[in-house]
Design a protein around this motif. Structure first.
Motif, short mmCIF file in Angstrom:
data_model
loop_
_atom_site.label_atom_id
_atom_site.label_comp_id
_atom_site.label_asym_id
_atom_site.label_seq_id
_atom_site.Cartn_x
_atom_site.Cartn_y
_atom_site.Cartn_z
N SER A 56 -1.14 1.79 -8.70
CA SER A 56 -0.75 3.26 -8.44
C SER A 56 0.53 3.24 -8.05
CB SER A 56 -1.91 4.30 -7.90
OG SER A 56 -1.59 3.89 -6.38
N GLN A 57 1.13 4.75 -8.22
CA GLN A 57 2.42 5.09 -7.49
C GLN A 57 3.60 4.24 -8.17
OE1 GLN A 57 1.51 5.72 -3.29
NE2 GLN A 57 0.20 7.26 -3.74
N THR A 58 3.63 3.67 -9.36
CA THR A 58 4.74 2.80 -9.66
C THR A 58 5.93 3.67 -10.15
OG1 THR A 58 2.89 1.51 -10.62
CG2 THR A 58 5.09 1.13 -11.37
N GLY A 59 7.03 3.15 -10.00
CA GLY A 59 8.29 3.86 -10.33
C GLY A 59 9.39 2.71 -9.97
N PRO A 60 10.92 3.28 -10.36
CA PRO A 60 12.13 2.59 -9.85
C PRO A 60 11.96 2.87 -8.42
CG PRO A 60 12.46 4.02 -11.90
CD PRO A 60 10.96 4.29 -11.41
N TYR A 61 12.99 1.90 -7.77
CA TYR A 61 13.17 1.98 -6.33
C TYR A 61 14.43 1.13 -6.17
CZ TYR A 61 12.27 1.23 -1.31
OH TYR A 61 12.53 1.29 0.12
N ALA A 62 15.35 1.86 -5.22
CA ALA A 62 16.66 1.37 -4.76
C ALA A 62 17.37 0.72 -5.97
CB ALA A 62 16.32 0.31 -3.56
N GLN A 63 17.30 1.32 -7.19
CA GLN A 63 18.13 1.19 -8.45
C GLN A 63 17.81 -0.30 -9.22
OE1 GLN A 63 22.21 1.68 -7.31
NE2 GLN A 63 22.27 3.84 -7.62
N THR A 64 17.40 -1.18 -8.49
CA THR A 64 17.13 -2.58 -8.98
C THR A 64 15.83 -3.14 -8.83
OG1 THR A 64 18.06 -3.89 -7.03
CG2 THR A 64 19.54 -3.36 -8.65
N LYS A 65 14.88 -2.41 -8.15
CA LYS A 65 13.43 -2.64 -7.93
C LYS A 65 12.33 -1.83 -8.57
CE LYS A 65 15.21 -4.21 -3.58
NZ LYS A 65 15.66 -3.65 -2.16
N VAL A 66 11.31 -2.39 -8.39
CA VAL A 66 10.14 -1.50 -8.95
C VAL A 66 9.16 -1.65 -7.63
CG1 VAL A 66 8.19 -1.35 -10.54
CG2 VAL A 66 10.30 -2.00 -11.35
N LYS A 67 8.86 -0.39 -7.26
CA LYS A 67 7.83 -0.05 -6.28
C LYS A 67 6.47 0.34 -6.88
CE LYS A 67 7.37 2.30 -1.85
NZ LYS A 67 8.05 3.33 -1.01
N TYR A 68 5.41 -0.51 -6.23
CA TYR A 68 4.09 0.05 -6.75
C TYR A 68 3.17 -0.16 -5.67
CZ TYR A 68 3.82 -4.96 -7.02
OH TYR A 68 3.80 -6.34 -6.53
N ARG A 69 1.98 0.56 -5.58
CA ARG A 69 0.85 0.65 -4.63
C ARG A 69 -0.09 -0.33 -5.20
NH1 ARG A 69 -3.25 4.64 -2.11
NH2 ARG A 69 -3.48 3.58 -0.20
N LEU A 70 -0.46 -1.43 -4.51
CA LEU A 70 -1.47 -2.35 -5.03
C LEU A 70 -2.74 -2.23 -3.90
CD1 LEU A 70 -2.22 -5.10 -6.58
CD2 LEU A 70 -1.00 -6.39 -4.68
N ALA A 71 -3.98 -2.33 -4.80
CA ALA A 71 -5.03 -1.91 -3.95
C ALA A 71 -6.03 -2.68 -4.54
CB ALA A 71 -5.36 -0.50 -4.07
N GLY A 72 -7.22 -2.96 -3.65
CA GLY A 72 -8.44 -3.69 -4.18
C GLY A 72 -8.21 -4.98 -4.44
N GLY A 73 -9.30 -5.12 -5.63
CA GLY A 73 -9.37 -6.61 -6.08
C GLY A 73 -10.43 -7.35 -5.66
N GLU A 74 -11.03 -8.24 -6.21
CA GLU A 74 -12.19 -8.89 -5.68
C GLU A 74 -11.99 -10.21 -4.86
OE1 GLU A 74 -16.15 -11.09 -7.65
OE2 GLU A 74 -15.30 -9.39 -8.74
#
Length: 102
Positions: A56-74
């Motif tokens: 969730s909450q994915t988007g460009p970050y600091a011009q050269t990066k991609v920021k995202y929220r990573l949750a869960g998984g088994e």
């Protein structure tokens, strides 16, 4: 070779993927920036798409990066993240990351 990281199953954390390496090389040109981003996630063994439950909450970050929220998984499973970016030069770029859930 795809980089691998580990993540506790309980954690819901922000992560950042860099498309320009510290030495200035990499997929982005010198003055190019990321204008849009998505992250897709699938079970590494089965290929099942699990993006909706893990990203969730994915988007460009600091011009050269991609920021995202990573949750869960088994616990015990490994997931493949495909980080996609569209750039100011209309390039479509992808990076890959393996996430092992502990």
């Amino acid at each position: 070779m795809i980089e691998q990281i580990e993540k506790p199953a309980f954690n819901k954390e922000f992560r950042v993927y860099e498309f320009r390496r510290p030495d200035g090389r990499g997929q982005l040109n010198a003055d190019e920036t990321i204008t849009a981003a998505t992250v897709k996630t699938s079970d590494y063994k089965t290929g099942e798409d699990v993006t909706e439950s893990m990203i969730s909450q994915t988007g460009p970050y600091a011009q050269t990066k991609v920021k995202y929220r990573l949750a869960g998984g088994e616990r015990g499973k490994t997931y493949l993240l495909e980080i996609q970016a569209t750039t100011s030069n209309q390039q479509d770029l992808a990076g890959y990351l393996l996430v092992k859930v502990m």
